[in-house]
Scaffold this motif. Structure first.
Motif, PDB file in Angstrom:
ATOM      1  N   TYR A   1       1.873  11.829  -9.248  1.00 56.00           N
ATOM      2  CA  TYR A   1       0.727  11.148  -8.646  1.00 56.00           C
ATOM      3  C   TYR A   1      -0.327  10.830  -9.712  1.00 56.00           C
ATOM      4  O   TYR A   1      -0.968   9.777  -9.678  1.00 56.00           O
ATOM      5  CB  TYR A   1       0.127  12.020  -7.544  1.00 56.00           C
TER       6      TYR A   1
ATOM      7  N   LEU B   1      -1.919   6.852 -10.076  1.00 55.70           N
ATOM      8  CA  LEU B   1      -2.213   6.524  -8.683  1.00 55.70           C
ATOM      9  C   LEU B   1      -3.561   7.054  -8.216  1.00 55.70           C
ATOM     10  O   LEU B   1      -4.116   6.562  -7.233  1.00 55.70           O
ATOM     11  CB  LEU B   1      -1.099   7.057  -7.780  1.00 55.70           C
TER      12      LEU B   1
ATOM     13  N   TRP C   1       0.811   8.785  -0.197  1.00 53.18           N
ATOM     14  CA  TRP C   1       1.437   9.886  -0.932  1.00 53.18           C
ATOM     15  C   TRP C   1       1.198  11.172  -0.144  1.00 53.18           C
ATOM     16  O   TRP C   1       0.077  11.641  -0.027  1.00 53.18           O
ATOM     17  CB  TRP C   1       0.852  10.010  -2.334  1.00 53.18           C
TER      18      TRP C   1
ATOM     19  N   THR D   1      -3.677   3.192  -2.729  1.00 52.24           N
ATOM     20  CA  THR D   1      -2.897   4.406  -2.500  1.00 52.24           C
ATOM     21  C   THR D   1      -3.774   5.457  -1.832  1.00 52.24           C
ATOM     22  O   THR D   1      -4.902   5.701  -2.266  1.00 52.24           O
ATOM     23  CB  THR D   1      -2.355   4.959  -3.836  1.00 52.24           C
TER      24      THR D   1
ATOM     25  N   ARG E   1       0.853  -1.172   0.000  1.00 50.08           N
ATOM     26  CA  ARG E   1       0.000   0.000   0.000  1.00 50.08           C
ATOM     27  C   ARG E   1       0.901   1.238   0.000  1.00 50.08           C
ATOM     28  O   ARG E   1       2.056   1.162   0.410  1.00 50.08           O
ATOM     29  CB  ARG E   1      -0.928   0.009   1.220  1.00 50.08           C
ATOM     30  N   ALA E   2       0.361   2.342  -0.447  1.00 51.58           N
ATOM     31  CA  ALA E   2       1.166   3.557  -0.562  1.00 51.58           C
ATOM     32  C   ALA E   2       0.457   4.736   0.079  1.00 51.58           C
ATOM     33  O   ALA E   2      -0.769   4.861  -0.001  1.00 51.58           O
ATOM     34  CB  ALA E   2       1.470   3.868  -2.022  1.00 51.58           C
TER      35      ALA E   2
END
Length: 311
Positions: A225, A230, A151, A236, A148-149
């Protein structure tokens, strides 16, 4: 492997010393200690809590979920890291962790994979800011659980002010190298669309101020992004630093829901009250317009419910 144009160990160390001295002059020693987590008491307390968690949750390694904290330097990532580090089920691999990073760049993928697979925690938080342009690839890293991200982004003026205070004209030098084609394989020039390179080349970098350069660099990196796709990925989460400091509890609950972590006020206990907004910087009007438009796009998505409902 190091980059061909990477400075020697001596030159690299000297650069870091100068950076820390500049940071001490502009922000004070206390800020440096907090920034680099240098308080030995706090570090020992955190390590003990994680050791107790491992003992209370015995099991073989190899089940940890990687969480990649990405974005741009000076965007509040240290604040997010410190909060998640307060959860004992999270193992933190910060960008100064030499087992996983070399000079703030990720080591080869097999090294990262091995470190994640060795973990006996529930999550492994990795902060590869200089490898943000690879986050879509990292989310599908083979041999580990699907990642998982997070940002992180911050108000462009505050970020530019903080960047110049700590790193001087580093962003200006990077933009100039992208424009004249001497950036090589350094991270600042990776995976940029031709239109972005053309945009950068259209400015007079000899007349550009460090603050304008920091704002333009904010635009370039945060545009990834969208160019990396994303915005449409449920794995995300877009994290606004300004939303966190305005509503620590609400933002932390949103983050916990995304990661499926139990909410605990300790996760945002270190977040201080927001200070009075500082005056806007004098930034090139063209850059200002780009940043204003991108801020609107990011802010519009930062609270979307479908991202929180990640499954």
């Amino acid at each position: 492997m190091p980059h061909p144009d990477e400075p020697s160990a001596l030159a690299y160390t000297a650069r870091r010393v100068r950076r820390h001295l500049r940071w001490i002059r502009t922000e004070g020693v206390r800020r440096l200690v907090e920034e680099d987590r240098l308080d030995p008491v706090e570090r020992a307390r955190t390590a003990l809590a994680k050791r107790r968690w491992r003992r209370a949750h015995p099991g073989p390694p190899g089940r940890a979920v990687p969480v990649y904290l990405v974005g741009l330097q000076r965007s509040g990532t240290n604040m997010l890291t410190r909060g998640l580090d307060a959860d004992p089920s999270v193992e933190v691999r910060n960008e100064n962790d030499r087992a996983v990073f070399h000079r703030f760049r990720l080591r080869p993928d097999p090294v990262l994979t091995a470190a994640i697979r060795r973990s006996r925690h529930r999550f492994v938080l990795v902060k590869p800011l200089c490898d943000t342009h690879r986050v879509d690839e990292l989310l599908g890293l083979a041999g580990v659980a699907p990642g998982r991200a997070l940002w992180a982004y911050r108000d462009v003026d505050d970020r530019a002010r903080s960047e110049v205070a700590k790193f001087g004209d580093a962003n200006l030098r990077a933009l100039r190298a992208i424009a004249d084609g001497t950036i090589g394989d350094r991270w600042q020039g990776q995976r940029l669309d031709p239109s972005v390179r053309e945009l950068i080349a259209g400015f007079d970098h000899d007349r550009m101020t460090p603050h304008t350069a920091a704002a333009l660099f904010w635009y370039v990196r945060n545009s990834l992004y969208f160019s990396l796709g994303l915005a449409d990925r449920p794995d995300t989460l877009l994290c606004s630093y300004d939303a966190l400091v305005a509503d620590p509890a609400g933002h932390t609950r949103r983050l916990c829901a995304f990661l499926d972590l139990p909410y605990d006020p300790v996760l945002h206990a270190h977040v201080g009250a927001r200070s009075t907004p500082r005056p806007r910087l004098e930034i090139d009007p063209r850059v200002r317009a780009l940043c204003t438009a991108l801020t609107g796009r990011l802010d519009a998505l930062a609270g979307r419910p479908e991202a929180v409902e990640h499954g």
